[in-house]
Design a protein around this motif. Sequence first.
Motif: not given
Length: 385
Positions: A41-51, A353-359, A366-374
């Motif tokens: 929730l902290s990472a989602i771009d609120r200018t791009k998505y409604e949450v 967590s290790m997954y975001p740290q590795m990316w 982290y915000p770009e990772l969330v965006d790519r998944l969405i």
Amino acid sequence: MSSENLPQSPEQPSRKPRVAVVCGGRSSEHGISVVTAGAVLSAIDRTKYEVLPIGITRDGRWALTADEPERMAITEGRTPSVEELADSAEGAVVLPVDPSNREVVYSEPGSVPKVLGEVDVVFPVLHGPYGEDGTLQGLLELSGVPYVGSGVLASAVGQDKDYMKRVFTSFGLKVGPYVVIRPREWAQDPSAARKRIVDFAGEHGWPLFVKPARAGSSIGITKVADLSGLDEAIEEAQRHDPKVLVEAALRGREIECGVLEFEDGPRASVPAEIPPPEAHAYYDFEAKYIDSTPGIVPAPLTDEETAEVQRLAVDAFEAASCEGLVRADFFLTEDGEFVINEINTMPGFTPISMYPQMWQASGISYPELVDRLIQAALRRSTGLR
């Protein structure tokens, strides 16, 4: 009269995609799921998505939760819960079951149901049974709502360590020795089940790791040094899952690698190494989330070893028909061979967590990772694919 002279209605601005972040759930990983949701929730771009934050309580009620990520952190060693964040103790969120209608409805006793609007994609950050294991994914498939992560089959395979290892073996991936104790077997003839484990230990040696077959976050795992601790370890594992996995201890380095779905297919991150935690017998729940034992990113591997573990991580992703994201966990044995331990189709996604740290180390924040998944979820349709 020319249509050019007719009064024109103002053009309606296009609506931003609405993302429902679903967390909590009925598994023993409820609290970590809420922590993960806070980070997302902290990472989602609120200018791009409604949450739209939605939580599932421990008893299975779908609740409208506060959009307050600061309340979703581990404090004084305690994880948060959906019950603490819910807008109401009785209100319920209802997803559509008609694929032609994506409107989410919220209702409370004695009140007129309120339409919360259409949901374009669900970001399910649930861990463990009743969420990560294909059950929620099946519901979303019936509803026709796209979602982040793997589908029904891959989610189920990724949750059940027994069948996960069977799939990997069939695709030529090396797995460690293990034996499965099913609930009927332990209930009807524990002596026979115990003998199977003792025979297994005679072949592969002590210690053994006894764990729930369908749980994560290192919950319910016991390192057993000899026969005297076996029954208690099985009872602890069965508190979380009646099906129990007993694994031989593999001697080697713990190496993890993230896989992310790009437009042209899955790619692997730089790998990480999990060093033996000083204050813990192994990398257990407390080491991961309470003491925050740091991983080494990137892992100190040779170029050849890095390329090999990245290849194997993508192979595991493809073998289980995964989508979106996966964290693949390996042992690098003393003879230089990578043995896959497991995959997580919705890995730990907290800031530590290790997954975001590795990316992050691979160049994706982290915000770009969330965006790519969405975006990956929005590109996919539900149904057979």
